[in-house]
Motif scaffolding. Sequence first.
Motif, PDB file in Angstrom:
ATOM      1  N   GLU A  54     -34.164 -17.708  23.622  1.00 20.89           N
ATOM      2  CA  GLU A  54     -33.112 -16.776  23.230  1.00 20.89           C
ATOM      3  C   GLU A  54     -31.866 -17.519  22.764  1.00 20.89           C
ATOM      4  O   GLU A  54     -31.214 -17.129  21.786  1.00 20.89           O
ATOM      5  CB  GLU A  54     -32.764 -15.868  24.414  1.00 20.89           C
ATOM      6  CG  GLU A  54     -33.898 -14.932  24.819  1.00 20.89           C
ATOM      7  CD  GLU A  54     -33.578 -14.167  26.092  1.00 20.89           C
ATOM      8  OE1 GLU A  54     -32.509 -14.427  26.678  1.00 20.89           O
ATOM      9  OE2 GLU A  54     -34.399 -13.335  26.496  1.00 20.89           O
ATOM     10  N   GLU A  55     -31.546 -18.594  23.423  1.00 17.05           N
ATOM     11  CA  GLU A  55     -30.346 -19.374  23.082  1.00 17.05           C
ATOM     12  C   GLU A  55     -30.473 -20.029  21.717  1.00 17.05           C
ATOM     13  O   GLU A  55     -29.554 -19.961  20.886  1.00 17.05           O
ATOM     14  CB  GLU A  55     -30.121 -20.431  24.162  1.00 17.05           C
ATOM     15  CG  GLU A  55     -28.823 -21.179  24.040  1.00 17.05           C
ATOM     16  CD  GLU A  55     -28.648 -22.185  25.161  1.00 17.05           C
ATOM     17  OE1 GLU A  55     -29.368 -23.207  25.147  1.00 17.05           O
ATOM     18  OE2 GLU A  55     -27.822 -21.930  26.052  1.00 17.05           O
ATOM     19  N   LYS A  58     -30.270 -17.512  18.976  1.00 14.40           N
ATOM     20  CA  LYS A  58     -28.885 -17.075  18.812  1.00 14.40           C
ATOM     21  C   LYS A  58     -28.103 -18.076  17.962  1.00 14.40           C
ATOM     22  O   LYS A  58     -27.331 -17.710  17.068  1.00 14.40           O
ATOM     23  CB  LYS A  58     -28.238 -16.912  20.186  1.00 14.40           C
ATOM     24  CG  LYS A  58     -26.792 -16.463  20.145  1.00 14.40           C
ATOM     25  CD  LYS A  58     -26.228 -16.345  21.560  1.00 14.40           C
ATOM     26  CE  LYS A  58     -24.761 -15.959  21.522  1.00 14.40           C
ATOM     27  NZ  LYS A  58     -24.187 -15.871  22.888  1.00 14.40           N
ATOM     28  N   LYS A  61     -29.223 -17.780  14.323  1.00 13.03           N
ATOM     29  CA  LYS A  61     -28.632 -16.604  13.680  1.00 13.03           C
ATOM     30  C   LYS A  61     -27.200 -16.896  13.244  1.00 13.03           C
ATOM     31  O   LYS A  61     -26.779 -16.525  12.133  1.00 13.03           O
ATOM     32  CB  LYS A  61     -28.652 -15.420  14.647  1.00 13.03           C
ATOM     33  CG  LYS A  61     -28.090 -14.139  14.063  1.00 13.03           C
ATOM     34  CD  LYS A  61     -28.147 -13.014  15.081  1.00 13.03           C
ATOM     35  CE  LYS A  61     -27.542 -11.730  14.502  1.00 13.03           C
ATOM     36  NZ  LYS A  61     -27.554 -10.623  15.506  1.00 13.03           N
TER      37      LYS A  61
END
Length: 365
Positions: A54-55, A58, A61
Amino acid sequence: MTTITRYVVALILCFTFSNLSAQETAKDSIDPAASAYKKLKISKLEDSKKKIEEEERKYLKAEVESINDRLSKGQITTTEAETLKKEAARIRAANIEDRIAIVDREIELIKRNPYTDGTQSDAETYFGIVSDGEGTTKIGIAINSAKTKPRKYDKRTTSDFVFAIGFNNAIGDGQTIGDQYSFLGSGFVELGWAWKTRVFQETNAVRLKYGFSFQWNKLTPKDDQYFVQNGNTTTLEPFPGDLRESEFRITNLVVPVHFEFGPSKKLEKKNYFRYSTHDQFKIGIGGYAGFRIGTQQKLRYKEDGDRVKQKIRRNYNASPFVYGLSAYVGYGSIGIYAKYDLNPLFENQAFDQNNLSLGFRFDLD
């Protein structure tokens, strides 16, 4: 005694929890508390792998948004933007792969090593239910200190928390307990830390127990009397008023030393052995010596219809040094405890009295 008891209970909980972190198992070569901690650590590491993905996504993105912003401002061409996006995606994918691989290796290291979690992290705390390996389960705090070497093969010295509470009184020649001081209203509390060393190499039948303790000895005079200090003389006199309560307390810091006798169970494991006195009979004989660190008299009375509470701190000619004899008989961690001050309660008095205590002793080893 109410205030003292509240502090004592809080300290018991604190020391009990910290003692749980230091106890060694008698069941197998892996401490149950450490094993529970390691399972918790592995579970956290497994969860961290999802957080890594997830990190990194992120971060990717945010990088793509920055590239698009540069494109919209005409700082780069469409071809350059696509090239930068592909490179950012490649780097983030590689980061995910490498970081997860590091976590997987850390998990494997924890599983292989029977003594440590395999990391370089500092000590961590875990709260839960801990078994002592002998069928006893306790709720407490287990602390993992990330030790990298096996436990010591022969540990001759151990330590434990000591707590005692019971009845207190003072007697002199021709007196009996309860003559001048209330039996139920007078009490004592002792709080300390003790080390226990095996005397002989091949047997644990005799142990030397030593440490330090704070002693609070309280006396409650009978017949509405209180202590009065006149120069070098301290006497019990009737209170000139409506006395509701009179308490006299002496606080000592002492060094107790006992020879402890009793059977023990030898627990032999693959790479270490220990002697356990759990659920064993024991008797301790010895004494203590130290000095007085505080004297206080507390009075509650009525004056002109008002309730007055007065605390008076002065020496009252109480003996500055304290020494005496003490003994206990117990089973496991609980015993009956008695102590007797050989020094007089007050100095330079026409009539000497000596403090005497009897109660229960809890050695949380």
